[in-house]
Design an enzyme around this catalytic site. Structure first.
Site, PDB file in Angstrom:
ATOM      1  N   HIS A   3     -40.580  -3.703  35.134  1.00  0.00           N
ATOM      2  CA  HIS A   3     -40.976  -4.493  36.298  1.00  0.00           C
ATOM      3  C   HIS A   3     -39.721  -5.055  36.965  1.00  0.00           C
ATOM      4  O   HIS A   3     -38.837  -5.569  36.298  1.00  0.00           O
ATOM      5  CB  HIS A   3     -41.893  -5.639  35.849  1.00  0.00           C
ATOM      6  N   HIS A  80     -35.271  -9.577  44.789  1.00  0.00           N
ATOM      7  CA  HIS A  80     -36.255 -10.404  44.088  1.00  0.00           C
ATOM      8  C   HIS A  80     -35.822 -11.852  44.298  1.00  0.00           C
ATOM      9  O   HIS A  80     -35.078 -12.407  43.518  1.00  0.00           O
ATOM     10  CB  HIS A  80     -36.328 -10.063  42.597  1.00  0.00           C
TER      11      HIS A  80
END
Length: 275
Positions: A3, A80
């Site tokens: 992930h 992110h």
């Protein structure tokens, strides 16, 4: 799978992603010495490089692609909350080098987000993929739809999945406690933040636990890594209970954080023995 594959190389000097909330941007601008380290602690999901992840057995790479605001170049990065130090093109070449030394392997590149990408930048990304991988790309005349039907993403909550059904399907009690280990996550917290990708014949489960602002404030000395490592023993039990295959109760890919810990990849690969 991993992930947020590329968070091992987040740029400590990077600005906050343009996709983040105005509050986060404001706090980071006013108190960067305090806020930025916190962002880094809760944004980093991997420590192994992409090559190390592939060597460990990962075959599903989660690429969150973005273009930096006010950047006149065509360079694309991973994101992110903050951007990476490496470009997308550099990593694609790295994946190619690994594939050339492992000609029998198949790697799925799950590209998404595309923050700040214009049509021109999208075309540039596609051109890079074609130029770099060439004949290694899945041919157009091969229908992947029969193997990988379109995925739809579901955040499990009361609006779209009944809580009792969710607990039964994912053995939530196992996630909440394991032996003498008691976790700080409530059932409601897990139901809102445990992520799963669903289709009729193909399942990708993201077993990453996602913190919220309240959790971060309550745990000022915590980090995503601490939270993840604490939950791994119970996630390991859940993984071992899964079955691969085309049925609705089956899962085909499991993507997690810090995949180098606790035999995660080994446990997922061993599920193939159940086929």
């Amino acid at each position: 799978g991993s992930h947020d594959t590329m968070t091992y190389c987040l740029d400590k000097t990077s600005t906050v992603s343009g996709n983040e909330s105005k509050l986060v941007k404001f706090l980071n601008k006013c108190m960067p010495c305090i806020v930025h380290p916190i962002i880094m602690k809760w944004s980093t999901t991997q420590v192994l490089t992409v090559t190390e992840q592939l060597e460990a057995g990962v075959r599903y790479l989660d690429f969150r692609i973005a273009h930096k605001a006010n950047d006149p170049s065509m360079n694309l990065y991973f994101v992110h909350m903050v951007y990476t130090t490496v470009t997308v093109e550099d990593i694609l070449w790295e994946v190619l080098r690994w594939l050339e030394t492992h000609p029998q392997e198949v790697v799925i590149l799950a590209c998404r987000n595309f923050d700040g990408l214009t049509k021109k930048l999208h075309c540039h990304l596609i051109a890079c993929l074609k130029e770099i991988f060439q004949c290694k790309l899945c041919p157009r005349n091969v229908s992947m739809r029969s193997f990988f039907p379109p995925l739809r993403m579901i955040y499990c909550n009361k609006a779209n999945l009944h809580p009792t059904k969710w607990r039964r399907e994912l053995n939530l009690s196992c996630l909440l406690s394991c032996g003498t280990i008691q976790f700080l996550f409530s059932k409601e917290y897990l139901m809102y933040h445990f992520l799963i990708f669903v289709s009729e014949k193909f399942f990708v489960a993201g077993i990453n636990l996602t913190e919220n602002l309240r959790y971060i404030l309550v745990h000022p000395f915590g980090s995503l890594k601490k939270m993840t490592l604490q939950s791994l023993p119970c996630l390991k039990i859940w993984i071992k209970q899964q079955y691969p295959g085309p049925k609705k109760q089956c899962i085909n890919i499991i993507a997690g954080d810090f995949i180098g810990n606790n035999d995660f990849v080994k446990d997922v690969i061993e599920l193939n023995t159940k086929i």
